[in-house]
Design a protein around this motif. Structure first.
Motif, PDB file in Angstrom:
ATOM      1  N   ARG A  70       0.852  -1.191   0.000  1.00 36.70           N
ATOM      2  CA  ARG A  70       0.000   0.000   0.000  1.00 36.70           C
ATOM      3  C   ARG A  70       0.880   1.230   0.000  1.00 36.70           C
ATOM      4  O   ARG A  70       1.842   1.300   0.758  1.00 36.70           O
ATOM      5  CB  ARG A  70      -0.909   0.002   1.217  1.00 36.70           C
ATOM      6  N   ASP A 101      -4.472   7.909   0.980  1.00 33.97           N
ATOM      7  CA  ASP A 101      -5.421   6.910   1.474  1.00 33.97           C
ATOM      8  C   ASP A 101      -5.718   5.983   0.309  1.00 33.97           C
ATOM      9  O   ASP A 101      -6.564   6.268  -0.530  1.00 33.97           O
ATOM     10  CB  ASP A 101      -6.689   7.618   1.952  1.00 33.97           C
ATOM     11  N   ASP A 102      -4.993   4.917   0.220  1.00 32.14           N
ATOM     12  CA  ASP A 102      -4.959   4.188  -1.047  1.00 32.14           C
ATOM     13  C   ASP A 102      -5.362   2.732  -0.889  1.00 32.14           C
ATOM     14  O   ASP A 102      -5.384   2.181   0.215  1.00 32.14           O
ATOM     15  CB  ASP A 102      -3.553   4.261  -1.637  1.00 32.14           C
ATOM     16  N   LYS A 103      -5.661   2.153  -2.020  1.00 36.25           N
ATOM     17  CA  LYS A 103      -6.031   0.762  -2.076  1.00 36.25           C
ATOM     18  C   LYS A 103      -4.848  -0.123  -1.708  1.00 36.25           C
ATOM     19  O   LYS A 103      -3.685   0.274  -1.779  1.00 36.25           O
ATOM     20  CB  LYS A 103      -6.481   0.407  -3.488  1.00 36.25           C
ATOM     21  N   ILE A 104      -5.167  -1.348  -1.311  1.00 41.52           N
ATOM     22  CA  ILE A 104      -4.157  -2.356  -1.038  1.00 41.52           C
ATOM     23  C   ILE A 104      -4.021  -3.228  -2.279  1.00 41.52           C
ATOM     24  O   ILE A 104      -5.012  -3.599  -2.902  1.00 41.52           O
ATOM     25  CB  ILE A 104      -4.565  -3.206   0.180  1.00 41.52           C
ATOM     26  N   PHE A 139     -13.699   0.767   1.009  1.00 40.33           N
ATOM     27  CA  PHE A 139     -13.130   0.149  -0.187  1.00 40.33           C
ATOM     28  C   PHE A 139     -13.922  -1.116  -0.536  1.00 40.33           C
ATOM     29  O   PHE A 139     -14.338  -1.864   0.359  1.00 40.33           O
ATOM     30  CB  PHE A 139     -11.672  -0.267   0.053  1.00 40.33           C
ATOM     31  N   TYR A 149     -13.392  -4.683  -2.833  1.00 42.55           N
ATOM     32  CA  TYR A 149     -12.447  -5.539  -3.546  1.00 42.55           C
ATOM     33  C   TYR A 149     -13.198  -6.752  -4.093  1.00 42.55           C
ATOM     34  O   TYR A 149     -14.164  -7.214  -3.504  1.00 42.55           O
ATOM     35  CB  TYR A 149     -11.338  -6.041  -2.599  1.00 42.55           C
ATOM     36  N   PHE A 190      -8.734  -4.492  -6.166  1.00 43.94           N
ATOM     37  CA  PHE A 190      -9.459  -3.251  -5.878  1.00 43.94           C
ATOM     38  C   PHE A 190     -10.529  -2.979  -6.924  1.00 43.94           C
ATOM     39  O   PHE A 190     -10.310  -3.135  -8.131  1.00 43.94           O
ATOM     40  CB  PHE A 190      -8.457  -2.103  -5.850  1.00 43.94           C
ATOM     41  N   TYR A 202     -13.353   3.092  -4.278  1.00 43.49           N
ATOM     42  CA  TYR A 202     -13.030   3.709  -2.994  1.00 43.49           C
ATOM     43  C   TYR A 202     -13.892   4.937  -2.762  1.00 43.49           C
ATOM     44  O   TYR A 202     -14.083   5.759  -3.671  1.00 43.49           O
ATOM     45  CB  TYR A 202     -11.545   4.068  -2.997  1.00 43.49           C
ATOM     46  N   GLY A 212      -9.382   6.550   7.569  1.00 43.59           N
ATOM     47  CA  GLY A 212      -8.831   7.417   6.539  1.00 43.59           C
ATOM     48  C   GLY A 212      -7.343   7.616   6.716  1.00 43.59           C
ATOM     49  O   GLY A 212      -6.755   7.198   7.715  1.00 43.59           O
ATOM     50  N   GLY A 213      -6.741   8.259   5.729  1.00 42.90           N
ATOM     51  CA  GLY A 213      -5.302   8.474   5.772  1.00 42.90           C
ATOM     52  C   GLY A 213      -4.554   7.166   5.728  1.00 42.90           C
ATOM     53  O   GLY A 213      -4.867   6.283   4.942  1.00 42.90           O
ATOM     54  N   GLN A 214      -3.595   7.004   6.607  1.00 44.38           N
ATOM     55  CA  GLN A 214      -2.746   5.808   6.599  1.00 44.38           C
ATOM     56  C   GLN A 214      -3.205   4.765   7.617  1.00 44.38           C
ATOM     57  O   GLN A 214      -2.459   3.859   7.958  1.00 44.38           O
ATOM     58  CB  GLN A 214      -1.298   6.212   6.886  1.00 44.38           C
ATOM     59  N   GLN A 232      -6.992  -0.729   7.294  1.00 46.64           N
ATOM     60  CA  GLN A 232      -8.264  -1.114   6.694  1.00 46.64           C
ATOM     61  C   GLN A 232      -8.750  -2.391   7.389  1.00 46.64           C
ATOM     62  O   GLN A 232      -8.006  -3.355   7.515  1.00 46.64           O
ATOM     63  CB  GLN A 232      -8.092  -1.361   5.195  1.00 46.64           C
TER      64      GLN A 232
END
Lengths: 115, 113
Positions: free
Chosen positions: A95, A100-103, B33, B35, B45, B48, B97-99, B102
């Motif tokens: 990631r 704030d991104d997809k895995i 998200f 998937y 993915f 989002y 959100g952010g880092q 998930q």
């Protein structure tokens, strides 16, 4: 684009022994996370361990540890003292740290524990 | 507290039918998200959301796939005119959100016959 490769579709290990699952990845980014997820037959994706790319020290979580080789773009998972409950699909994942991104997941390694 | 929930857990659809898959994220999670996990593969993915805004839908395989999150909480993934290649497990994940981490739901297994 980033890619994650797991070259071992299946592995077996004797209970109480140690096993290492391999993973390589490709990216042009310098800041990112790497993960190992466990997916048992229930399908629930469980985070096993996380590594930040800027950290030189390898992450450990109890019986689980990683060998992170940034230059080689390698990220292996070592499971010590394997237990029957460790049997599952294991996914290596990437990631980006920049948003704030997809895995991005590899194709997985099915781990069998032999009693 | 409750985790991410998805419903139904299993769905069988005849080819050509429309389906709707629901995701209830963890309360307060702004990011959501979707998937798609084909049999024997890793999740890929789809799309989002940040609150109600769909910020990335680059993974949706065709215009038959549509996702929404109108009030920034529950999300629905809709597949129109289902095809056999749509058979897969659909996973939903949410985060603060952010880092942040998930958290994944248990998935919906869709079988198109």
């Amino acid at each position: 684009a980033q890619t994650v490769t797991q070259s071992q579709p299946e592995m077996s290990v004797q209970e109480a022994e140690t096993v290492t699952l391999s993973c390589t990845y490709d990216t042009s980014e310098s800041d990112y996370y790497l993960f190992w997820y466990k997916q048992p037959p229930s399908r629930q994706m469980i985070l096993v361990i996380r590594q930040e790319a800027y950290k030189q020290q390898n992450a450990t979580e109890n019986r689980f540890s990683v060998n992170f080789q940034k230059a080689a773009k390698s990220f292996s998972l070592k499971i010590s003292d394997s237990q029957l409950g460790d049997a599952a699909m294991y996914f290596c994942a990437y990631r980006s740290m920049n948003r704030d991104d997809k895995i991005i997941f590899g194709k997985g390694t099915r781990l069998h524990i032999l009693p | 507290g409750a985790g991410v929930s998805q419903s139904p857990r299993y769905k069988v659809a005849k080819r050509g039918q429309d389906v709707a898959l629901r995701c209830d994220p963890i309360s307060g999670h702004v990011s959501l998200f979707w998937y798609q996990q084909a049999l024997g593969q890793g999740p890929e993915f789809l799309t989002y959301f940040q609150n109600e805004a769909q910020l990335d839908k680059s993974g949706l395989p065709s215009d038959r796939f549509f996702a929404e999150r109108p009030e920034g909480s529950v999300s629905t993934l809709k597949i129109q005119r289902t095809q056999q290649e749509d058979s897969a497990v659909y996973l939903c994940a949410s985060s603060l959100g952010g880092q942040t981490e998930q958290y994944f739901g248990p998935g919906t297994r869709l079988t198109v016959t």
